[in-house]
Structure formats: structure tokens, C-alpha cells
Design an enzyme around this catalytic site. Structure first.
Site, short mmCIF file in Angstrom:
data_model
loop_
_atom_site.label_atom_id
_atom_site.label_comp_id
_atom_site.label_asym_id
_atom_site.label_seq_id
_atom_site.Cartn_x
_atom_site.Cartn_y
_atom_site.Cartn_z
N ALA A 12 46.30 40.19 36.76
CA ALA A 12 46.71 40.72 38.07
C ALA A 12 47.94 41.59 37.93
O ALA A 12 48.80 41.64 38.79
CB ALA A 12 46.98 39.57 39.03
N ARG A 18 45.92 53.39 43.78
CA ARG A 18 44.98 54.00 44.74
C ARG A 18 44.94 53.26 46.08
O ARG A 18 44.37 53.76 47.04
CB ARG A 18 43.57 54.06 44.13
CG ARG A 18 43.42 55.27 43.22
CD ARG A 18 41.97 55.58 42.98
NE ARG A 18 41.38 54.72 41.96
CZ ARG A 18 40.10 54.41 41.92
NH1 ARG A 18 39.27 54.83 42.86
NH2 ARG A 18 39.64 53.64 40.95
N THR A 80 43.78 45.53 28.12
CA THR A 80 43.31 44.22 28.58
C THR A 80 43.57 43.10 27.55
O THR A 80 43.88 41.97 27.93
CB THR A 80 41.81 44.27 28.95
OG1 THR A 80 41.10 45.02 27.96
CG2 THR A 80 41.61 44.93 30.31
N ARG A 319 46.13 30.90 70.01
CA ARG A 319 47.08 31.15 68.92
C ARG A 319 47.44 29.84 68.21
O ARG A 319 47.09 28.75 68.68
CB ARG A 319 48.30 31.86 69.48
CG ARG A 319 47.97 33.28 69.95
CD ARG A 319 49.08 33.87 70.80
NE ARG A 319 50.36 33.81 70.09
CZ ARG A 319 51.54 33.85 70.69
NH1 ARG A 319 51.61 33.92 72.02
NH2 ARG A 319 52.64 33.78 69.98
N TYR A 352 48.61 31.93 80.95
CA TYR A 352 49.30 31.77 79.69
C TYR A 352 49.83 30.34 79.62
O TYR A 352 50.61 29.92 80.49
CB TYR A 352 50.47 32.76 79.54
CG TYR A 352 51.29 32.43 78.32
CD1 TYR A 352 50.74 32.57 77.04
CD2 TYR A 352 52.58 31.93 78.43
CE1 TYR A 352 51.46 32.21 75.91
CE2 TYR A 352 53.31 31.57 77.30
CZ TYR A 352 52.73 31.72 76.04
OH TYR A 352 53.43 31.36 74.93
N ASN A 372 57.82 29.66 79.06
CA ASN A 372 58.33 28.82 77.98
C ASN A 372 59.52 29.43 77.26
O ASN A 372 60.15 28.77 76.45
CB ASN A 372 57.21 28.54 76.97
CG ASN A 372 56.67 29.81 76.34
OD1 ASN A 372 56.57 30.84 77.00
ND2 ASN A 372 56.32 29.74 75.07
N ALA A 409 49.56 26.63 95.40
CA ALA A 409 49.37 27.97 94.81
C ALA A 409 50.61 28.82 95.03
O ALA A 409 51.30 28.70 96.05
CB ALA A 409 48.16 28.64 95.44
C1 UD1 Z 1 37.47 47.24 31.49
C2 UD1 Z 1 36.60 46.96 30.26
C3 UD1 Z 1 35.21 47.56 30.48
C4 UD1 Z 1 34.60 46.96 31.72
C5 UD1 Z 1 35.53 47.17 32.93
C6 UD1 Z 1 35.01 46.38 34.11
C7 UD1 Z 1 38.17 46.92 28.41
C8 UD1 Z 1 38.73 47.65 27.24
N1 UD1 Z 1 37.25 47.54 29.10
O1 UD1 Z 1 37.59 48.66 31.56
O2 UD1 Z 1 34.38 47.30 29.37
O3 UD1 Z 1 33.33 47.56 31.99
O4 UD1 Z 1 36.86 46.67 32.64
O5 UD1 Z 1 35.76 46.70 35.25
O6 UD1 Z 1 38.56 45.77 28.66
N2 UD1 Z 1 44.75 45.15 33.12
C9 UD1 Z 1 45.97 44.55 32.92
N3 UD1 Z 1 46.79 45.01 31.94
C10 UD1 Z 1 46.44 46.05 31.14
C11 UD1 Z 1 45.20 46.66 31.35
C12 UD1 Z 1 44.37 46.18 32.34
O7 UD1 Z 1 46.33 43.61 33.63
O8 UD1 Z 1 47.23 46.40 30.27
C13 UD1 Z 1 43.88 44.64 34.17
C14 UD1 Z 1 43.73 45.68 35.28
O9 UD1 Z 1 44.68 45.48 36.30
C15 UD1 Z 1 42.33 45.45 35.76
C16 UD1 Z 1 41.59 44.94 34.53
O10 UD1 Z 1 42.58 44.47 33.64
O11 UD1 Z 1 42.29 44.45 36.75
C17 UD1 Z 1 40.72 45.98 33.90
O12 UD1 Z 1 41.55 47.01 33.43
P1 UD1 Z 1 41.09 48.55 33.49
O13 UD1 Z 1 42.15 49.39 32.89
O14 UD1 Z 1 40.64 48.88 34.86
O15 UD1 Z 1 39.87 48.51 32.50
P2 UD1 Z 1 38.64 49.47 32.47
O16 UD1 Z 1 39.01 50.69 31.75
O17 UD1 Z 1 38.08 49.61 33.81
#
Ligand code: UD1
Ligand code: CA
Length: 458
Positions: A12, A18, A80, A319, A352, A372, A409
Site C-alpha cells: 500500500a 491519478r 514490487t 443519524r 427533529y 437540543n 399544539a
Molecule cells: C505488476 C506486475 C504485473 C501484474 C500487475 C498487476 C511486477 C513486476 N509486475 O505490474 O505482472 O500484471 O502488477 O496489476 O510485479 N508497489 C509498491 N512499491 C513498489 C512498486 C509497486 O508498493 O516499489 C505496489 C503499487 O502501489 C501497486 C502494486 O505494487 O499497488 C503494483 O505495482 P505497479 O507498479 O502498478 O506494477 P505493475 O507495473 O502494474
């Protein structure tokens, strides 16, 4: 087939540029709570023992939202595999299954995660199980290269590095994996960044596992559960999918939704069988409704308990802190906040009621207001059992209306009313015989005189 214990690493770290938002992407809400909380709930449901959430620098609100789960910080976005490495350190020496999930892909189901864990426990003992899917548009997804004969996963290639033959593969990488925890660290240590993006690819661990003589496998999921959120548009798509699930769950549980697509649930909305929900109703968090209740059109309800056989709306706003007792009725254009409407009580029109108790069987006339708030403090109004509050009354809190009391009333009530007393607090009425007819005659004569004078001048 014995299942091992399971831990999870949730990535995360992305801000989600975006989204054009000041808050981290995973903090955006779907069905009344942050995306990442949905994932954590799914992990709870599959009895995941330990979860670590990998965040970016300065994401204290994510840390608070996921507590008591620990977080790990990925300082630089190196890929990743690097993000998973940051998380793995926080799991200590965990040797069971490690699930790798994405905070911005919150709809993955228990069933799919369980299928992945079962695949890990197969005889072939795959070190890595990858969740594949066949998206309508494979686009930039990594492609899963499998063995034609045994279906084993051979490698994952990123789209930008794939050959034309590999690009033609329809089975794609969702990113989600279940990995042998005793091997993951060793694999990650050997991932390098010699590739098109110069990043540490998690996907490389499939090839590394096979180099070590282990196998890798694919489990297939549905595209619907793997929609990732990168924009507000996708956030809305995910909300739609989740709402459909929640509507289906309610209906399967015995609730009638007259027009399901117009009813919005929160993750924790709980409704018992034979309750009817009319169109255009919104349930915010923490709503529980008993059986045989009737929720009429265009009501907005949050933080509320509604008893059996109660009736709410149309156009009611309930609420947080509202309790509507069994068989009680809350009608149109009524707002209630932090109040107990006890069994069989009626607040039917244009009222209310805030910071109050309305005793069982009491009747609150149209247009009644509990005053209130005096601009500084909130005070309580207590209305006894079977009391009758006449229309258009203002009850200035703190004030207590005794059991069985009647308020005339149009009264503005500032002092407590004893049980069974009649309270009248309004200007006294005076009737003057014939005065209306006289008044009319006077006005008519004046009008006639004015007309004649105008004609004379013209
Ligand atoms: C990655 C996969 C790809 C897959 C796709 C699915 C790899 C190399 N590729 O590609 O095969 O089809 O996801 O959506 O894993 N993130 C981090 N830290 C980082 C990089 C990424 O936390 O340094 C998190 C991003 O926030 C995101 C997720 O990992 O939630 C995927 O990263 P992203 O850079 O979008 O990978 P893709 O290039 O889409
Ligand atoms: Ca992506």
C-alpha cells in the site's frame, strides 16, 4: 492435504497520483470504509494469523487505519519485490504461507485466497502460487507462461519485455501470490533490477523458484475481483461491484429490495429476513435492522438500530445513535439523532428529535422540534411513555415530559411537564363575534373608493 498457517503482506505504498487526492489511495472509501480495510477483513475471514501493510513515507493515516496490524515503510519505490522485502522483515521468521496482496485491489474474495492456499498444499508442493486471470483487455499486465503439458507456471513476463508470442497469452498476472514463507526471503535476495524498468520485479521469484528445483502453479480468479483502483473512475467501478455483492447478500438473507440497484449498503449493514427496502435508500456504516421492518423510499440511515416491524420513511434521516424500537414508526421528513424511539412510538411527520428518549407508545405530532442545542451545549429531552406532543411544539432541552402527559399544539415547552398533566404554552385564543365580516366590508369599501378616485383623475 494439510494447510499451513498463513500470513500476509499488503502493498500500500503508492500515493496514487491519478486519484488527484491529498490522501493515500488505499484510504479512499468503498462501501463505507477504506479500501485497505476491506482487504484486512477478508484476511481475517480466512484466519490469516499475521498481516503487515507496506506503506510509503508519511502515511500515518494508513498506519492508524490498519492498526493493530503492523506497518513497514518502503522508503524508495524500487519495485514490487523491494516492497515485499520491506514487509517480510516485519513478519519475523514466519515459515507458513505468505500471501502477497495489493491495497488498491480490495475485492479479492475469501474463496479465491483459500483456493490459492489449497494449491500451495497440493502434493506437487509449489513454492509459489500465482493468481492468474483472463482480462477482457490484457494490455500491460504481466503474462503467465505455463507448461502445455502439466499446466505448471514457468515464468511471468512483463508486457513490455514480452515476445509477440508471449503477448498473445491471455492468462495474466494479477500480482497476487501465495509463497512458501521459508523460501520467500531467499528468492527476494536474488531478484535484481536488470530489466526494462530498472525495478526489482516480484514476478522474478517464479523463475528463481524453478531454478532451485521447486515448482510454481497458477490459480485462476475472476476479473471482477481483481479490478485495481488507480483513478476515481475505477474507484466508482469497484464501488459498483461491491454494492452488487452486498445487495445480493441482503437478498439471499431474506431481505426484499424492490429496486436493488438504487439501494446503497455499507460493509456492515445487517438486515433480518422479511424486511422490505424500497428504492433509493442509503445505509451508512453501523446499521442493524430487525425482521419485518419497512424502510421506505429515499431514506438516509447511519449508525442506527431499527427493531422488528418498525417503519421508517419515506424521506427519513436517521443519524448515529438512533434506536427505533419494535413496531415504532418514523415518517416522512423526520430527522433523528442520538435518540431512543421506544417500542410502538410514532414520529410521523416533519420533526427533529435529537438527544432524546421518546417513551413507548408516545406520539410526536407533526413539526415537533427538540431544541437540543443552545449554541454551546447539547441537552437531553425525555418524553415519557404514552405522552402526546401536539403539532408544532418546541421542546427546549433539558426538559422532561412525564408519562401520559399531553402538550398542546404550538407550545414552546421550557419547564418539565408532570406525568398525566396537560401543558399549554402558547398565546391564548380570543374570538370576536362578527369581526371578520365587518373587516371584509371595510376593506371592500376602501378598495371601491380608491378605484373611483383613480377613474376621476384618469
Ligand atoms: C505488476 C506486475 C504485473 C501484474 C500487475 C498487476 C511486477 C513486476 N509486475 O505490474 O505482472 O500484471 O502488477 O496489476 O510485479 N508497489 C509498491 N512499491 C513498489 C512498486 C509497486 O508498493 O516499489 C505496489 C503499487 O502501489 C501497486 C502494486 O505494487 O499497488 C503494483 O505495482 P505497479 O507498479 O502498478 O506494477 P505493475 O507495473 O502494474
Ligand atoms: Ca499497476
Amino acid at each position: 492435504m494439510s494447510k499451513k498457517k498463513t500470513a500476509a503482506i499488503v502493498l500500500a505504498a503508492g500515493m496514487g497520483t491519478r486519484m488527484k487526492s491529498a490522501k493515500p489511495k488505499v484510504m479512499h472509501h468503498i462501501a463505507g470504509r477504506p479500501m485497505v480495510s476491506h482487504l484486512l477483513a477478508t484476511l481475517d475471514a480466512i484466519k490469516c494469523e499475521q498481516t503487515v501493510v507496506v506503506v510509503g513515507p508519511d502515511m500515518e493515516d494508513v498506519e492508524r487505519a490498519v492498526a493493530p496490524n503492523p506497518t513497514a515503510v518502503q522508503t524508495d519505490r524500487l519495485g514490487t519485490a523491494d516492497a515485499v522485502k520491506a514487509g517480510l522483515a516485519a513478519l519475523g521468521n514466519f515459515k507458513g504461507n505468505i500471501l502477497i496482496l495489493y491495497g488498491d485491489t480490495p475485492l479479492i474474495t475469501e474463496q479465491t485466497l483459500n483456493a490459492m492456499l489449497e494449491a500451495r498444499a497440493e502434493k506437487s508442493n509449489p513454492a509459489v502460487v500465482v493468481l492468474g486471470f483472463e482480462p477482457v483487455d490484457p494490455g500491460e499486465y504481466g503474462r503467465l507462461v505455463t507448461d502445455d503439458e502439466d499446466g505448471e507456471l514457468i515464468k511471468i513476463v512483463e508486457a513490455r519485455e514480452a515476445t509477440p508470442d508471449e503477448l498473445a497469452i491471455s492468462l495474466c498476472n494479477s500480482g497476487v501470490m501465495a509463497v512458501d514463507g521459508s523460501l520467500l526471503g531467499g528468492f527476494l535476495a536474488r531478484v535484481n533490477n536488470n530489466n526494462a524498468k530498472g525495478e526489482y520485479y516480484l514476478t522474478d521469484i517464479v523463475g528463481l523458484a524453478r531454478d532451485d528445483g521447486f515448482s510454481a502453479a497458477v490459480v485462476e480468479g475472476e476479473e471482477d475481483e481483481l479490478v485495481g483502483v488507480n483513478s476515481r473512475y475505477e474507484l466508482a467501478q469497484v464501488e459498483t461491484i461491491l454494492q452488487d455483492r452486498l445487495r445480493e447478500r441482503a437478498m439471499k438473507g431474506g431481505v426484499t429490495l424492490v429496486d436493488p440497484a438504487t439501494v446503497y449498503f455499507s460493509f456492515d449493514t445487517q438486515i433480518d429476513p422479511d424486511t422490505i427496502v424500497e428504492p433509493n435508500v442509503f445505509f451508512g456504516p453501523s446499521v442493524t435492522i430487525g425482521k419485518n421492518a419497512h424502510i421506505k423510499a429515499f431514506s438516509h440511515i447511519e449508525g442506527t438500530f431499527i427493531g422488528n416491524g418498525a417503519s421508517v420513511g419515506p424521506f427519513a434521516r436517521l443519524r448515529p445513535g438512533t434506536n427505533v424500537g419494535d413496531g415504532a414508526r418514523v415518517g416522512n421528513f423526520v430527522e433523528i439523532k442520538n435518540a431512543d424511539i421506544e417500542q410502538g412510538a410514532k414520529v410521523n411527520h416533519l420533526s427533529y428529535v435529537g438527544d432524546a428518549r421518546v417513551g413507548s407508545g408516545a406520539n410526536i405530532g407533526a413539526g415537533t422540534i427538540t431544541c437540543n442545542y443552545d449554541g454551546f451545549m447539547k441537552s437531553h429531552t425525555d418524553i415519557g411513555e404514552g405522552a402526546f406532543i401536539g403539532s408544532n411544539s418546541a421542546l427546549v432541552a433539558p426538559v422532561k415530559i412525564g408519562d401520559g402527559a399531553v402538550v398542546g399544539a404550538g407550545s414552546t415547552i421550557t419547564d418539565d411537564v408532570p406525568a398525566d398533566a396537560l401543558a399549554l404554552a402558547r398565546g391564548q385564543q380570543k374570538n370576536i363575534d362578527g369581526a371578520a365580516a365587518k373587516l371584509r366590508e371595510k376593506k371592500r369599501a376602501l378598495k371601491e373608493k380608491n378605484k373611483q378616485e383613480k377613474n376621476k383623475k384618469g
